[in-house]
Design an enzyme around this catalytic site. Structure first.
Site, mmCIF file in Angstrom:
data_model
loop_
_atom_site.group_PDB
_atom_site.id
_atom_site.type_symbol
_atom_site.label_atom_id
_atom_site.label_comp_id
_atom_site.label_asym_id
_atom_site.label_seq_id
_atom_site.Cartn_x
_atom_site.Cartn_y
_atom_site.Cartn_z
ATOM 1 N N ILE A 128 0.836 -1.203 0.000
ATOM 2 C CA ILE A 128 0.000 0.000 0.000
ATOM 3 C C ILE A 128 0.870 1.253 0.000
ATOM 4 O O ILE A 128 0.649 2.181 -0.786
ATOM 5 C CB ILE A 128 -0.945 0.008 1.212
ATOM 6 C CG1 ILE A 128 -1.913 -1.170 1.148
ATOM 7 C CG2 ILE A 128 -1.722 1.324 1.273
ATOM 8 C CD1 ILE A 128 -2.720 -1.385 2.419
ATOM 9 N N ASP A 131 10.599 2.929 6.545
ATOM 10 C CA ASP A 131 10.294 1.507 6.750
ATOM 11 C C ASP A 131 11.600 0.742 6.934
ATOM 12 O O ASP A 131 12.267 0.404 5.963
ATOM 13 C CB ASP A 131 9.508 0.927 5.573
ATOM 14 C CG ASP A 131 8.929 -0.444 5.887
ATOM 15 O OD1 ASP A 131 9.484 -1.132 6.774
ATOM 16 O OD2 ASP A 131 7.927 -0.828 5.268
ATOM 17 N N HIS A 162 -14.588 2.067 8.116
ATOM 18 C CA HIS A 162 -13.732 0.949 7.701
ATOM 19 C C HIS A 162 -14.008 0.545 6.246
ATOM 20 O O HIS A 162 -14.339 -0.601 5.945
ATOM 21 C CB HIS A 162 -13.927 -0.258 8.625
ATOM 22 C CG HIS A 162 -12.776 -1.226 8.556
ATOM 23 N ND1 HIS A 162 -12.804 -2.449 9.181
ATOM 24 C CD2 HIS A 162 -11.574 -1.158 7.922
ATOM 25 C CE1 HIS A 162 -11.671 -3.104 8.942
ATOM 26 N NE2 HIS A 162 -10.910 -2.320 8.181
ATOM 27 N N LEU A 163 -13.803 1.497 5.360
ATOM 28 C CA LEU A 163 -14.076 1.278 3.936
ATOM 29 C C LEU A 163 -12.824 1.006 3.116
ATOM 30 O O LEU A 163 -12.906 0.885 1.901
ATOM 31 C CB LEU A 163 -14.790 2.511 3.354
ATOM 32 C CG LEU A 163 -16.157 2.846 3.941
ATOM 33 C CD1 LEU A 163 -16.726 4.088 3.254
ATOM 34 C CD2 LEU A 163 -17.126 1.680 3.800
ATOM 35 N N GLY A 164 -11.656 0.889 3.777
ATOM 36 C CA GLY A 164 -10.403 0.764 3.045
ATOM 37 C C GLY A 164 -10.410 -0.280 1.950
ATOM 38 O O GLY A 164 -9.980 -0.023 0.823
ATOM 39 N N ALA A 165 -10.877 -1.471 2.266
ATOM 40 C CA ALA A 165 -10.874 -2.557 1.283
ATOM 41 C C ALA A 165 -12.270 -2.842 0.734
ATOM 42 O O ALA A 165 -12.470 -3.868 0.069
ATOM 43 C CB ALA A 165 -10.306 -3.825 1.917
ATOM 44 N N ASP A 196 -9.955 5.375 9.491
ATOM 45 C CA ASP A 196 -10.885 4.422 8.876
ATOM 46 C C ASP A 196 -11.339 3.353 9.863
ATOM 47 O O ASP A 196 -11.837 2.313 9.461
ATOM 48 C CB ASP A 196 -10.199 3.760 7.656
ATOM 49 C CG ASP A 196 -11.178 3.001 6.780
ATOM 50 O OD1 ASP A 196 -12.360 3.395 6.719
ATOM 51 O OD2 ASP A 196 -10.778 1.994 6.153
ATOM 52 N N GLU A 198 -15.958 4.780 19.609
ATOM 53 C CA GLU A 198 -16.749 5.838 20.229
ATOM 54 C C GLU A 198 -15.923 7.072 20.578
ATOM 55 O O GLU A 198 -16.392 8.208 20.462
ATOM 56 C CB GLU A 198 -17.432 5.299 21.485
ATOM 57 C CG GLU A 198 -18.430 6.275 22.095
ATOM 58 C CD GLU A 198 -19.162 5.688 23.275
ATOM 59 O OE1 GLU A 198 -20.095 6.343 23.785
ATOM 60 O OE2 GLU A 198 -18.797 4.575 23.706
ATOM 61 N N ALA A 237 -4.705 2.259 8.421
ATOM 62 C CA ALA A 237 -4.030 1.000 8.763
ATOM 63 C C ALA A 237 -4.717 0.290 9.921
ATOM 64 O O ALA A 237 -5.324 -0.766 9.742
ATOM 65 C CB ALA A 237 -2.563 1.256 9.074
ATOM 66 N N ARG A 238 -4.629 0.849 11.118
ATOM 67 C CA ARG A 238 -5.265 0.292 12.308
ATOM 68 C C ARG A 238 -5.473 1.409 13.325
ATOM 69 O O ARG A 238 -4.578 2.215 13.565
ATOM 70 C CB ARG A 238 -4.418 -0.824 12.940
ATOM 71 C CG ARG A 238 -4.501 -2.166 12.240
ATOM 72 C CD ARG A 238 -5.874 -2.804 12.417
ATOM 73 N NE ARG A 238 -6.008 -4.080 11.718
ATOM 74 C CZ ARG A 238 -6.475 -4.236 10.502
ATOM 75 N NH1 ARG A 238 -6.831 -3.168 9.808
ATOM 76 N NH2 ARG A 238 -6.603 -5.434 9.953
#
Length: 368
Positions: free
Chosen positions: A145, A164, A268-271, A251, A255, A226-227
């Site tokens: 990604i 990285d 959570h629409l990433g994938a 993403d 709450e 990512a998370r």
């Protein structure tokens, strides 16, 4: 007949990946393999026939990988299969954060009367934004990604910094030479946008916290596709209030970030594109078939990857504890063996199955 259990709705394209030897079902007490997307598997009871789980996606936080490794169950993911979908959402997030499109849309839909156009012209200055051209983006994590994000951002006229320390040879080969490899501190200090593309581990949990924000350029936009756990929510709220962070786009709904000023929450629409779901389903299915039928492991997250062409009548596949490798080698000789962390894997092709007089730290043996 091999039974493949689907714990979630999986793209129908998997029908073309399994032949008549397989049955893909929604209910099965003792499957040979499992296809899963988001279902939580911490309490899943592992049957004696289960040999593999394939996650149709990259993250495996919903699967107890260590527990599965102990039981000799190989867990696969599908890195790169949804990379383009996530990349496009990153670009969308950059634009949503730079231009107050969401706020402007809500406001203009509240207008009424036959002079809506005039009202819009009068009030649109409240939603003015900035352009992304010429800005600097820092990409933390240069996997499938991150590399795609780098390429697209360069094409859009941004300067790209990348970080990285564990970059694969494949990513190195694909990364444009214009990307400036940097330290985290350099990315924090010099970036107008920071986008995260690393897994959620003990070492990365809340990696973007008070210390990181203290080093960031004022007005930075943070993008997290990512998370959720990578960013300390309390710390970023403080950074937003202090004017250090201009916008946070995440993403991963929880709450604590809902209805927060200058935080854009995506469900959570990433994938979640048709193409990504198809790609992940195909890749996961192929990995299951290749392992079930040939014992070849590609893209495992809890056992070493190991593949080879068949050279004998009978193939013996051995999953074992890494500290037992000398005992395993004493029996199988100079054969294909690989180790990853606490676990090892061996493939032995001979005229007959390999047998062991003692357990030798073996988790599971399969004869194909």
């Amino acid at each position: 007949m091999y039974n493949i259990l689907k714990l979630n709705k999986i793209s129908p394209v998997i029908a073309g990946q399994f032949d008549e030897k397989y049955s893909c079902v929604d209910v099965c007490d003792n499957p040979d393999g499992i296809l899963v997307r988001s279902a939580k598997m911490d309490e899943y009871r592992v049957g004696e026939k289960l040999v593999a789980i394939a996650r149709a996606g990259a993250g495996v936080n919903n699967i107890p990988c260590d527990k599965m490794a102990e039981k000799g169950v190989v867990v696969f993911n599908t890195p790169g299969a949804n990379a383009n979908a996530v990349k496009e959402l990153v670009l969308c997030a950059m634009l949503l954060a730079s231009r107050d499109i969401i706020g402007g849309n809500k406001w203009v839909n509240s207008l009424s009367g036959d002079d809506v156009a005039k009202q819009a012209e009068k009030g649109k200055a409240n939603f003015a934004g900035t352009e992304i051209f010429g800005k600097t983006i820092g990409i933390v994590g240069l996997g499938a990604i991150g590399v795609l994000v780098a390429k697209s951002c360069l094409a859009l006229g941004l300067k790209v910094l990348g970080y990285d320390p564990y970059m694969s040879e494949k990513s190195k080969a694909a990364l444009p030479k214009e990307v400036v490899i940097s330290s985290l501190d350099e990315i924090y200090a010099g970036s107008d946008f920071i986008t995260l593309h690393v897994p959620l581990l003990d070492s990365t949990k809340n990696m973007i916290g008070k210390d990181a924000f203290s080093k960031m350029k004022k007005g930075v936009i943070v993008l997290n596709m990512a998370r959720g756990g990578l960013v300390d929510v309390n710390a970023i709220k403080e950074a937003i209030a202090a004017g250090v962070v201009r916008k946070y786009v995440v993403d991963f709904p929880e709450e604590s970030v809902l209805n927060t000023e200058n935080v854009i929450v995506i469900p959570h629409l990433g994938a979640s594109t048709e193409e990504a779901e198809d790609n992940c389903a195909v890749m996961a299915s192929r990995q299951l078939v290749e392992y079930i039928e040939n014992g070849n492991i590609v893209n495992s997250v809890n056992y070493p990857n190991l593949s080879k062409e068949r050279t004998g009548k009978v193939r013996t596949c051995i999953l074992f504890d890494a500290d037992a490798i000398d005992k395993i080698n004493a029996v199988i000789g100079d054969k294909a063996v690989a180790v990853r962390g606490n676990y090892g894997y061996a493939i032995v092709d001979k005229d007959a199955a390999v047998t062991f007089e003692h357990n030798c730290g073996i988790r599971k043996i399969r004869v194909l």
